[in-house]
Write a protein that holds these residues in place. Structure first.
Motif, PDB file in Angstrom:
ATOM      1  N   ARG A  26       4.839  -6.854   9.920  1.00  8.35           N
ATOM      2  CA  ARG A  26       5.865  -5.971   9.347  1.00  8.35           C
ATOM      3  C   ARG A  26       5.297  -5.153   8.188  1.00  8.35           C
ATOM      4  N   SER A  27       4.483  -5.793   7.350  1.00  6.11           N
ATOM      5  CA  SER A  27       3.875  -5.088   6.218  1.00  6.11           C
ATOM      6  C   SER A  27       2.984  -3.954   6.692  1.00  6.11           C
ATOM      7  N   VAL A  28       2.207  -4.197   7.742  1.00  7.33           N
ATOM      8  CA  VAL A  28       1.349  -3.154   8.301  1.00  7.33           C
ATOM      9  C   VAL A  28       2.205  -2.059   8.924  1.00  7.33           C
ATOM     10  N   ASP A  29       3.209  -2.456   9.712  1.00  2.86           N
ATOM     11  CA  ASP A  29       4.080  -1.472  10.363  1.00  2.86           C
ATOM     12  C   ASP A  29       4.745  -0.554   9.334  1.00  2.86           C
ATOM     13  N   ASP A  30       5.101  -1.115   8.175  1.00  2.00           N
ATOM     14  CA  ASP A  30       5.765  -0.317   7.144  1.00  2.00           C
ATOM     15  C   ASP A  30       4.860   0.773   6.574  1.00  2.00           C
ATOM     16  N   THR A  31       3.555   0.638   6.746  1.00  2.00           N
ATOM     17  CA  THR A  31       2.622   1.638   6.211  1.00  2.00           C
ATOM     18  C   THR A  31       2.345   2.769   7.198  1.00  2.00           C
ATOM     19  N   ILE A  32       2.798   2.619   8.441  1.00  2.00           N
ATOM     20  CA  ILE A  32       2.530   3.628   9.462  1.00  2.00           C
ATOM     21  C   ILE A  32       3.591   4.714   9.366  1.00  2.00           C
ATOM     22  N   PRO A  33       3.178   5.936   9.064  1.00  2.00           N
ATOM     23  CA  PRO A  33       4.170   7.008   8.929  1.00  2.00           C
ATOM     24  C   PRO A  33       4.783   7.366  10.279  1.00  2.00           C
ATOM     25  N   GLY A  34       6.024   7.802  10.245  1.00  2.00           N
ATOM     26  CA  GLY A  34       6.667   8.273  11.459  1.00  2.00           C
ATOM     27  C   GLY A  34       6.009   9.565  11.914  1.00  2.00           C
ATOM     28  N   ASP A  35       5.873   9.719  13.197  1.00  2.63           N
ATOM     29  CA  ASP A  35       5.251  10.921  13.754  1.00  2.63           C
ATOM     30  C   ASP A  35       6.351  11.910  14.114  1.00  2.63           C
ATOM     31  N   GLN A  36       6.396  13.013  13.397  1.00  4.04           N
ATOM     32  CA  GLN A  36       7.448  13.995  13.618  1.00  4.04           C
ATOM     33  C   GLN A  36       7.199  14.850  14.852  1.00  4.04           C
ATOM     34  N   VAL A  63      -4.306  -8.753  11.994  1.00  8.17           N
ATOM     35  CA  VAL A  63      -3.549  -9.647  11.122  1.00  8.17           C
ATOM     36  C   VAL A  63      -3.755 -11.067  11.635  1.00  8.17           C
ATOM     37  N   THR A  64      -4.218 -11.944  10.743  1.00  9.24           N
ATOM     38  CA  THR A  64      -4.431 -13.352  11.071  1.00  9.24           C
ATOM     39  C   THR A  64      -3.767 -14.198   9.993  1.00  9.24           C
ATOM     40  N   LEU A  65      -3.828 -15.500  10.159  1.00  5.97           N
ATOM     41  CA  LEU A  65      -3.326 -16.425   9.147  1.00  5.97           C
ATOM     42  C   LEU A  65      -4.508 -17.094   8.462  1.00  5.97           C
ATOM     43  N   ASP A  66      -4.446 -17.184   7.124  1.00  9.99           N
ATOM     44  CA  ASP A  66      -5.528 -17.849   6.401  1.00  9.99           C
ATOM     45  C   ASP A  66      -5.326 -19.369   6.441  1.00  9.99           C
ATOM     46  N   ALA A  67      -6.172 -20.091   5.738  1.00 10.36           N
ATOM     47  CA  ALA A  67      -6.118 -21.555   5.757  1.00 10.36           C
ATOM     48  C   ALA A  67      -4.802 -22.095   5.194  1.00 10.36           C
TER      49      ALA A  67
END
Length: 82
Positions: A26-36, A63-67
């Motif tokens: 979700r954090s990564v998706d939030d950084t992707i701008p909408g394509d007009q 995106v992975t999970l750390d220890a």
């Protein structure tokens, strides 16, 4: 053995995606701008390596999970953009 799955960024991830990984996605998706211009959004691919979930975006973001079980996002060093 677990099979992977794909979905469009910005859409709800499949139920197989652990909640901690969902937050990172979700954090990564939030950084992707909408394509007009109406271009399609990139897709995520969920795979499992040694029982651990890995989500990779078509753009090379992983995106992975750390220890500690927290989501970590990084760029794939072999994506050709580095």
């Amino acid at each position: 053995m677990q099979l992977g799955t794909r979905w469009t960024s910005g859409d709800e991830p499949p139920r197989a995606v652990p909640e901690a990984l969902r937050r990172g996605i979700r954090s990564v998706d939030d950084t992707i701008p909408g394509d007009q211009l109406g271009q399609p959004r990139p897709h995520w691919t969920l795979t499992w390596l040694e029982g651990k979930p890995i989500a990779e975006l078509d753009t090379g973001v992983i995106v992975t999970l750390d220890a500690d079980g927290k989501a970590v996002a990084r760029n794939d060093p072999d994506d050709g953009f580095g």
